[in-house]
Structures are given as structure tokens and as C-alpha cells.
Scaffold this motif. Structure first.
Motif, PDB file in Angstrom:
ATOM      1  N   ASN A 113      55.129  50.929  89.271  1.00 57.34           N
ATOM      2  CA  ASN A 113      54.010  50.185  89.751  1.00 57.34           C
ATOM      3  C   ASN A 113      54.374  48.767  89.495  1.00 57.34           C
TER       4      ASN A 113
ATOM      5  N   THR B  27      51.752  45.524  89.675  1.00 59.25           N
ATOM      6  CA  THR B  27      50.286  44.693  90.151  1.00 59.25           C
ATOM      7  C   THR B  27      50.293  43.346  90.551  1.00 59.25           C
TER       8      THR B  27
ATOM      9  N   GLN C  85      48.167  47.751  93.730  1.00 59.34           N
ATOM     10  CA  GLN C  85      49.574  48.140  93.147  1.00 59.34           C
ATOM     11  C   GLN C  85      50.471  48.167  94.129  1.00 59.34           C
TER      12      GLN C  85
END
Lengths: 213, 274
Positions: free
Chosen positions: B223, B225, B268
Motif C-alpha cells: 500500500n 497512501t 490508497q
């Protein structure tokens, strides 16, 4: 008349040739490395290096390598073997390593000294891997090992594709190369892939071999 | 007659001199190593040899400097990992002594060093050996060596590949990006197992995060952000070390592929650590 002319001409040429051969002799200060071996050529990183002996002419030893009085415990005389299983090479074997391993891309010449000393001159084709970067609390040690050809994560690394390393330092009075060899072994590097050139730059300079700048 | 003889002799001697002596460039020139080789930079490499270390010291505030000077003499260098054998311990102490800079884990100094360090901002406390805690000489030496090793071409030099210099830096500094440390596969699976019981099923965002973490463990996707000021190219540089990797990002994020302008703060993104 013409006979005298031609005799004088021949005499002049003879004198000229003799004078030339006499002038030629001091020019070749390059000594042979071994019987019939004048230079060692090898390739590394896209560059061709040529090691000769005495190519710089009559140059004195650098200060660092002309000291006959060094004290232990800092500069003890090093043992012949750096670690069990690690072979010690001499100069001619180093040349063989250069031509067989380094040129084919499976070997590296590793200078274990600090970068300041490395930039002052080293064996041509060597790379600088200071012994201090191989200590266990260097977070980049894993990346260094990966860059040396290991695979996997620290603790279970696969060294089967790693380079053969010829480790050297200032000479038989410097413990740096032996420490680097031991740190490599501690990191898991296989002993048969590590070679130790005990003579180091001390012997390299004494033989007058080519030094990179 | 005499003149003719002299002219003949002159030309013979000069011809033979030129042929035999061959004055010209010396043999050394052909093999002269390029002294600038180590300073060559490419997009993927950092020029560390020319970095003047004095610049980083200029930004350390004066009280910190006086603190360092006060505590400098009796600060002894302690290895973080206890040496296994007596030999290694002696080696470690000896080698660290040669570095001549105390390893300082004081929070104030590490914060000051964080300001001075160019690119990344890192938390002052990290579970593993923090980059802060090592002497700048050791870090610079490691970067120089990695630089030189990457130039050989044994390990693939593609940016973001394991063993490349930028990959090392990126991996070490990824601690702040997600709240989770980017580590190799076994530990990330462990992290998923630990966080699963804590997931509140009613909370949609938390569930989504857990699902992503699970997907990451299985497929290797992780992931990222999006923060303010990020562009696709910047993210690609952060993650992979090269702006050319944007197509890799778009490949992993089909939502973006249709319209790359839908990048939003807090979004994300998936990425695959190579």
C-alpha cells in the motif's frame, strides 16, 4: 670519385645506425614482470587495464610504503592465512585472477581500506569496500552483500551467484584485509569465494607495478 | 661532394631516428584510467564523493554543538549488537574507533541531523538499526561502495531492484509512509496475522485495510497512501527510484489507468516491491 662517395655514404649510415642504437638503450626502463611477461592485460567494468612493471620510470616509494619501523599492536605482522579456508595469493596468482576471474565478470578486486586511502591510489580495477562497512550494525550491510551478488534476506542468504573476492589492503603490516575477510565470513560469505592478497599495496609498490590514480 | 655527403647523412640519421624512436604519445596514455570514473552520475546513482560533509554540520544549532563538545571526550562508541566472539568484538571496537565520530542516539542530535539530511524525514526511534544512529561516515562509505558495485552490472541496476542504491534508501525510509515497515515477505505475513484479530468488522475502512494487507501478503502488493504534493511521477520515484516506473504503477492500479487525473490525497495505491 664515386667510389669514395659511396664509401663515405656507407660510413655515414653506419655511424648513424650505431648512434641510434646507443640512444635507444636508456629509453626502455620497463622491466619484465616474469620471464617473457611484460604486461598483464585484463578487463573490468568496460575498461581495459594494463599492469606493467617500472612503467613510471625512476619513481621513489611513497612515504607510506617506505617505513621500516612500524609498531605492533597497531601494525603487527600478519599471518599467512587470513582465515581457515581462505586462500592466500601472491602477485603472479593475482595476475591470473585478474585475467581469468575479473575479465570474465565473476571476480572482484576488493580494496578493504578507507575511501581516503583508496583514492590515493590502488590496484587498477579495484573497487573500494571498506572493512568498516561490513560490521554487523551497519544497516546497509545487507545491501552491500546483495550488491556483491548474494540473494535473499539476511540470515539465509544464497551466495552461489556471488562474486569471487580478492581482498587486499596496505600490506602485510595492515590488519584491515584480514578483518574484512573475517567480517565477510561472519556474514555468511563462503570461504572458497574469498581470496586474500597478503602483499597488498606495499608489495605492489615495491615491485613498481602500475597503480591506479 | 662534402656537402652532398653531409646532406645524405643528415637525412638518413633523422629518418632512422624518427622511425626507431617514434616520438609520440606515451604508452601510458593508452591505458590511463579515467580519474573521473567514480564521479560519473547517472539518473539512478547518487554523487556522494563530492558531498562536502561540512554543509550538514552548518545546520546543527549551536547548543547542540556545545552539547556534543561537552560530552565528546567521554563518549565511547558502543556497538549495538553484542559481538559473538572475542575476535569480532575487538574488530568492531577497533573499526568503530577509526570512524572517529561517536554514534549518537540522543534525540536532539538525531533531530538536528534529520533536518540536515537532505531528502527523507524519519522517526527518531525505530525498532531496527536506525539510519540516524550510524555515523555519517559509515553511511557515506556504504553509499559509495554501493554506487561502485552497481556500476559493475552483475546485479541488475534497474532502479528499485534489490541491491540498487536507491532501493536501499527507499526501503530504509519507508517506515513513515504507511505506518507499517516495508520488509520481506515472511515478516509481512506475520504482520497480517497479528493485525487480523484487531480489525473491527463494522468499520469499512479498517476492513478494507485488512483486506489490502491480506492481498499484499498473497500477491506481494503493498500500500501507498497518496499525500499532498504527490504526482504519479513523484510517487514512482519514491517507490521505485525512477519516474519511468509510472507505467508499473498504472499497471498495478487499474483505477488510475483509465483516468490518471483521479489521483487524490489519501488515496490508497497498490505497488509491488520488486
Amino acid at each position: 670519385m664515386s667510389k669514395i662517395k659511396s664509401v663515405k655514404g656507407a660510413l655515414a649510415s653506419a655511424i648513424g645506425v650505431v648512434a641510434l642504437t646507443l640512444l635507444l638503450l636508456p629509453q626502455s626502463a620497463v622491466a619484465d614482470i616474469a620471464r617473457g611477461l611484460t604486461s598483464v592485460e585484463f578487463e573490468f567494468g568496460g575498461q581495459v587495464f594494463s599492469i606493467r612493471r617500472g612503467a613510471d620510470g625512476d619513481v621513489a616509494l611513497p612515504n607510506r610504503y617506505s617505513q621500516a619501523t612500524r609498531t605492533c599492536p597497531e601494525h603487527c605482522i600478519e599471518p599467512a592465512t587470513a582465515a581457515p579456508g581462505v586462500a592466500t595469493l601472491s602477485e603472479l596468482e593475482v595476475f591470473t585472477f585478474m585475467q581469468q576471474n575479473v575479465s570474465t565478470g565473476s571476480g572482484l578486486l576488493v580494496d578493504a581500506r578507507l575511501p581516503a586511502e583508496f583514492s590515493g591510489g590502488s590496484i587498477p580495477g579495484a573497487i573500494s569496500v571498506p572493512a568498516a562497512t561490513l560490521v554487523t550494525n551497519n544497516p546497509y550491510r545487507e545491501d552491500l552483500l546483495l550488491a556483491l551478488g548474494a540473494k535473499g534476506a539476511l540470515g539465509q542468504m544464497d551466495f552461489s551467484g556471488a562474486f569471487d573476492l580478492l581482498v587486499f589492503d596496505d600490506g602485510p603490516w595492515s590488519p584491515t584485509a584480514r578483518q574484512a575477510v573475517q567480517l565477510l565470513l561472519d556474514a555468511g560469505y563462503p570461504a572458497q569465494k574469498i581470496l586474500y592478497y597478503r602483499g597488498g599495496l606495499q608489495m605492489w609498490h615495491i615491485f613498481g607495478l602500475t597503480v591506479s590514480k | 661532394m662534402m656537402r652532398g655527403f653531409l646532406i645524405f647523412a643528415f637525412f638518413t640519421i633523422s629518418t632512422l631516428l624518427v622511425i626507431v624512436l617514434q616520438p609520440g604519445p606515451r604508452d601510458d596514455f593508452a591505458y590511463q584510467q579515467n580519474p573521473q570514473a567514480l564521479l560519473e552520475t547517472s539518473r539512478n546513482q547518487m554523487q556522494v564523493l563530492d558531498e562536502p560533509r561540512e554543509d550538514t554540520l552548518l545546520t546543527i544549532p549551536d547548543d547542540v554543538i556545545s552539547e556534543l563538545k561537552a560530552g565528546g571526550t567521554d563518549q565511547s562508541v558502543q556497538p549495538i549488537v553484542a559481538p559473538e566472539a572475542a575476535d569480532t568484538g575487538v574488530i568492531l571496537n577497533g573499526l568503530q574507533a577509526t570512524l572517529a565520530t561517536p554514534i549518537n542516539t540522543d534525540a536532539a542530535v538525531s533531530d538536528a541531523l534529520a533536518e540536515a539530511t537532505t531528502v527523507f524525514q524519519q522517526p527518531s526511534v525505530q525498532p531496527q538499526a536506525s539510519i540516524h544512529a550510524i555515523a555519517p561516515e559509515l553511511r557515506d562509505m556504504s553509499w559509495q561502495t554501493l554506487n561502485a558495485l552497481n556500476g559493475i552490472g552483475h546485479v541488475s541496476k534497474a532502479p528499485g531492484q534489490q541491491g540498487s542504491l536507491l532501493n536501499s534508501i527507499v526501503r530504509r525510509s519507508m517506515g513513515h509512509v504507511d505506518g507499517t515497515l516495508v520488509v520481506s515477505a515472511p515478516s509481512s505475513q506475520m504482520r497480517v496475522a497479528l493485525s487480523a484479530p484487531a480489525v473491527a468488522i463494522n468499520n469499512a475502512t479498517v476492513w478494507r485495510q485488512a483486506a489490502r494487507a491480506k492481498i499484499a501478503a498473497n500477491t506481494g502488493l503493498q500500500n501507498y497512501t497518496v499525500s499532498s504534493g504527490d504526482t504519479l511521477a513523484l510517487i514512482a520515484i519514491k517507490l521505485y527510484g525512477s519516474a519511468l516506473a509510472t507505467d508499473q504503477l498504472l499497471q498495478d492500479n487499474p483505477v488510475l489507468r483509465q483516468n490518471p487525473n483521479t489521483l487524490r490525497i489519501g488515496q490508497q495505491l497498490n505497488y509491488r516491491m520488486p
